[in-house]
Design a protein around this motif. Structure first.
Motif, PDB file in Angstrom:
ATOM      1  N   GLY A 140      66.653   5.647-115.109  1.00  0.00           N
ATOM      2  CA  GLY A 140      67.230   4.830-116.161  1.00  0.00           C
ATOM      3  C   GLY A 140      68.217   5.615-116.990  1.00  0.00           C
ATOM      4  O   GLY A 140      68.506   6.781-116.715  1.00  0.00           O
ATOM      5  N   HIS A 141      68.713   4.947-117.998  1.00  0.00           N
ATOM      6  CA  HIS A 141      69.754   5.506-118.852  1.00  0.00           C
ATOM      7  C   HIS A 141      69.207   5.653-120.266  1.00  0.00           C
ATOM      8  O   HIS A 141      68.661   4.705-120.834  1.00  0.00           O
ATOM      9  N   ALA A 142      69.336   6.843-120.821  1.00  0.00           N
ATOM     10  CA  ALA A 142      68.893   7.103-122.190  1.00  0.00           C
ATOM     11  C   ALA A 142      70.102   7.353-123.083  1.00  0.00           C
ATOM     12  O   ALA A 142      71.106   7.919-122.633  1.00  0.00           O
ATOM     13  N   ILE A 143      69.990   6.926-124.314  1.00  0.00           N
ATOM     14  CA  ILE A 143      70.993   7.230-125.327  1.00  0.00           C
ATOM     15  C   ILE A 143      70.348   8.195-126.315  1.00  0.00           C
ATOM     16  O   ILE A 143      69.269   7.923-126.838  1.00  0.00           O
ATOM     17  N   VAL A 144      71.001   9.327-126.516  1.00  0.00           N
ATOM     18  CA  VAL A 144      70.511  10.353-127.433  1.00  0.00           C
ATOM     19  C   VAL A 144      71.530  10.517-128.552  1.00  0.00           C
ATOM     20  O   VAL A 144      72.713  10.732-128.295  1.00  0.00           O
ATOM     21  N   THR A 198      66.665  18.131-120.550  1.00  0.00           N
ATOM     22  CA  THR A 198      65.270  17.741-120.343  1.00  0.00           C
ATOM     23  C   THR A 198      65.178  16.340-119.759  1.00  0.00           C
ATOM     24  O   THR A 198      64.410  16.101-118.822  1.00  0.00           O
ATOM     25  N   LEU A 199      65.966  15.423-120.277  1.00  0.00           N
ATOM     26  CA  LEU A 199      65.969  14.061-119.742  1.00  0.00           C
ATOM     27  C   LEU A 199      66.433  14.038-118.295  1.00  0.00           C
ATOM     28  O   LEU A 199      65.887  13.302-117.464  1.00  0.00           O
ATOM     29  N   ALA A 200      67.417  14.847-117.949  1.00  0.00           N
ATOM     30  CA  ALA A 200      67.904  14.921-116.564  1.00  0.00           C
ATOM     31  C   ALA A 200      66.804  15.437-115.641  1.00  0.00           C
ATOM     32  O   ALA A 200      66.635  14.928-114.514  1.00  0.00           O
ATOM     33  N   GLU A 201      66.039  16.419-116.093  1.00  0.00           N
ATOM     34  CA  GLU A 201      64.935  16.945-115.284  1.00  0.00           C
ATOM     35  C   GLU A 201      63.873  15.883-115.033  1.00  0.00           C
ATOM     36  O   GLU A 201      63.254  15.859-113.978  1.00  0.00           O
ATOM     37  N   LEU A 260      76.419   1.558-126.535  1.00  0.00           N
ATOM     38  CA  LEU A 260      75.349   0.606-126.232  1.00  0.00           C
ATOM     39  C   LEU A 260      75.904  -0.796-126.022  1.00  0.00           C
ATOM     40  O   LEU A 260      75.492  -1.507-125.098  1.00  0.00           O
ATOM     41  N   ILE A 261      76.856  -1.193-126.846  1.00  0.00           N
ATOM     42  CA  ILE A 261      77.487  -2.512-126.697  1.00  0.00           C
ATOM     43  C   ILE A 261      78.280  -2.575-125.396  1.00  0.00           C
ATOM     44  O   ILE A 261      78.233  -3.560-124.670  1.00  0.00           O
ATOM     45  N   SER A 262      78.985  -1.498-125.058  1.00  0.00           N
ATOM     46  CA  SER A 262      79.806  -1.488-123.839  1.00  0.00           C
ATOM     47  C   SER A 262      78.959  -1.581-122.576  1.00  0.00           C
ATOM     48  O   SER A 262      79.408  -2.105-121.562  1.00  0.00           O
ATOM     49  N   ILE A 263      77.704  -1.083-122.625  1.00  0.00           N
ATOM     50  CA  ILE A 263      76.826  -1.185-121.456  1.00  0.00           C
ATOM     51  C   ILE A 263      75.884  -2.383-121.572  1.00  0.00           C
ATOM     52  O   ILE A 263      74.943  -2.528-120.788  1.00  0.00           O
ATOM     53  N   LYS A 264      76.154  -3.234-122.544  1.00  0.00           N
ATOM     54  CA  LYS A 264      75.414  -4.481-122.758  1.00  0.00           C
ATOM     55  C   LYS A 264      73.903  -4.267-122.866  1.00  0.00           C
ATOM     56  O   LYS A 264      73.108  -5.033-122.334  1.00  0.00           O
ATOM     57  N   GLY A 265      73.519  -3.174-123.531  1.00  0.00           N
ATOM     58  CA  GLY A 265      72.109  -2.921-123.782  1.00  0.00           C
ATOM     59  C   GLY A 265      71.334  -2.421-122.576  1.00  0.00           C
ATOM     60  O   GLY A 265      70.111  -2.339-122.634  1.00  0.00           O
ATOM     61  N   GLU A 266      72.013  -2.107-121.500  1.00  0.00           N
ATOM     62  CA  GLU A 266      71.338  -1.606-120.295  1.00  0.00           C
ATOM     63  C   GLU A 266      70.912  -0.164-120.535  1.00  0.00           C
ATOM     64  O   GLU A 266      71.566   0.784-120.107  1.00  0.00           O
ATOM     65  N   CYS A 267      69.816  -0.027-121.219  1.00  0.00           N
ATOM     66  CA  CYS A 267      69.350   1.279-121.668  1.00  0.00           C
ATOM     67  C   CYS A 267      67.830   1.314-121.534  1.00  0.00           C
ATOM     68  O   CYS A 267      67.158   0.358-121.902  1.00  0.00           O
ATOM     69  N   THR A 268      67.308   2.411-121.023  1.00  0.00           N
ATOM     70  CA  THR A 268      65.874   2.565-120.808  1.00  0.00           C
ATOM     71  C   THR A 268      65.177   3.187-122.005  1.00  0.00           C
ATOM     72  O   THR A 268      63.989   2.991-122.212  1.00  0.00           O
ATOM     73  N   LEU A 269      65.925   3.954-122.811  1.00  0.00           N
ATOM     74  CA  LEU A 269      65.321   4.684-123.909  1.00  0.00           C
ATOM     75  C   LEU A 269      66.383   5.084-124.930  1.00  0.00           C
ATOM     76  O   LEU A 269      67.485   5.480-124.547  1.00  0.00           O
ATOM     77  N   ILE A 270      66.024   4.991-126.203  1.00  0.00           N
ATOM     78  CA  ILE A 270      66.868   5.483-127.294  1.00  0.00           C
ATOM     79  C   ILE A 270      66.115   6.594-128.009  1.00  0.00           C
ATOM     80  O   ILE A 270      64.943   6.424-128.363  1.00  0.00           O
ATOM     81  N   ILE A 271      66.797   7.715-128.206  1.00  0.00           N
ATOM     82  CA  ILE A 271      66.260   8.817-129.004  1.00  0.00           C
ATOM     83  C   ILE A 271      67.282   9.076-130.100  1.00  0.00           C
ATOM     84  O   ILE A 271      68.428   9.421-129.811  1.00  0.00           O
ATOM     85  N   ALA A 272      66.875   8.868-131.348  1.00  0.00           N
ATOM     86  CA  ALA A 272      67.818   8.996-132.455  1.00  0.00           C
ATOM     87  C   ALA A 272      67.244   9.854-133.569  1.00  0.00           C
ATOM     88  O   ALA A 272      66.113   9.650-134.006  1.00  0.00           O
TER      89      ALA A 272
END
Length: 136
Positions: free
Chosen positions: A13-17, A31-34, A52-64
């Motif tokens: 999946g795809h994470a946003i950090v 670490t996320l890549a591993e 996030l808007i450009s990928i239309k919310g296709e995200c597995t995890l948000i770390i902020a």
């Protein structure tokens, strides 16, 4: 709840950090890549929100991180994301104590400094909670 990340592998999946400290941001990305995630990393929430808007919310995890430069803090970014895409699992981090009322619903708070083991356990916990919500 004590969970082991290995029990959930493979993870894709795809994470946003969003982390303004460059070394920590790079470490989180590695670490996320591993673990198996692709990730997009940002030093501010406005850029992450545009992504996030450009990928239309296709995200597995948000770390902020909570304390970010600009007008949008980590908790606000998570709230904005969950208004549009409520099922995205999220982790809020901070080196400061945060009032529990600031932490968005279904978001796990991870206090800095944390170890890589704590980071991986938190990821496993939030993903497991997400799976349980989807099954119910």
């Amino acid at each position: 709840m004590n969970v082991n990340l290995a029990e959930l592998l493979p993870i894709t999946g795809h994470a946003i950090v969003i982390e303004d400290e460059p070394v920590l941001r790079m470490l989180l990305e590695e670490t996320l890549a591993e673990i198996g995630f692709s990730s997009a990393t940002f030093d501010n929430a406005a850029s992450a929100l545009t992504h996030l808007i450009s990928i239309k919310g296709e995200c597995t995890l948000i770390i902020a991180d909570q304390g970010l430069p600009g007008r949008i803090q980590g908790s606000e970014f998570i709230r904005l994301a969950k208004e549009q895409w409520p099922s995205i699992p999220s982790i809020l981090t901070s080196g400061y104590l945060i009032d529990e009322l600031v932490i968005p619903a279904s978001t796990i708070y991870l206090h800095k400094p944390y170890t890589l083991d704590q980071f991986e356990t938190t990821i496993a916990t939030v993903l497991l909670q997400h799976r349980h919500l989807l099954q119910n």
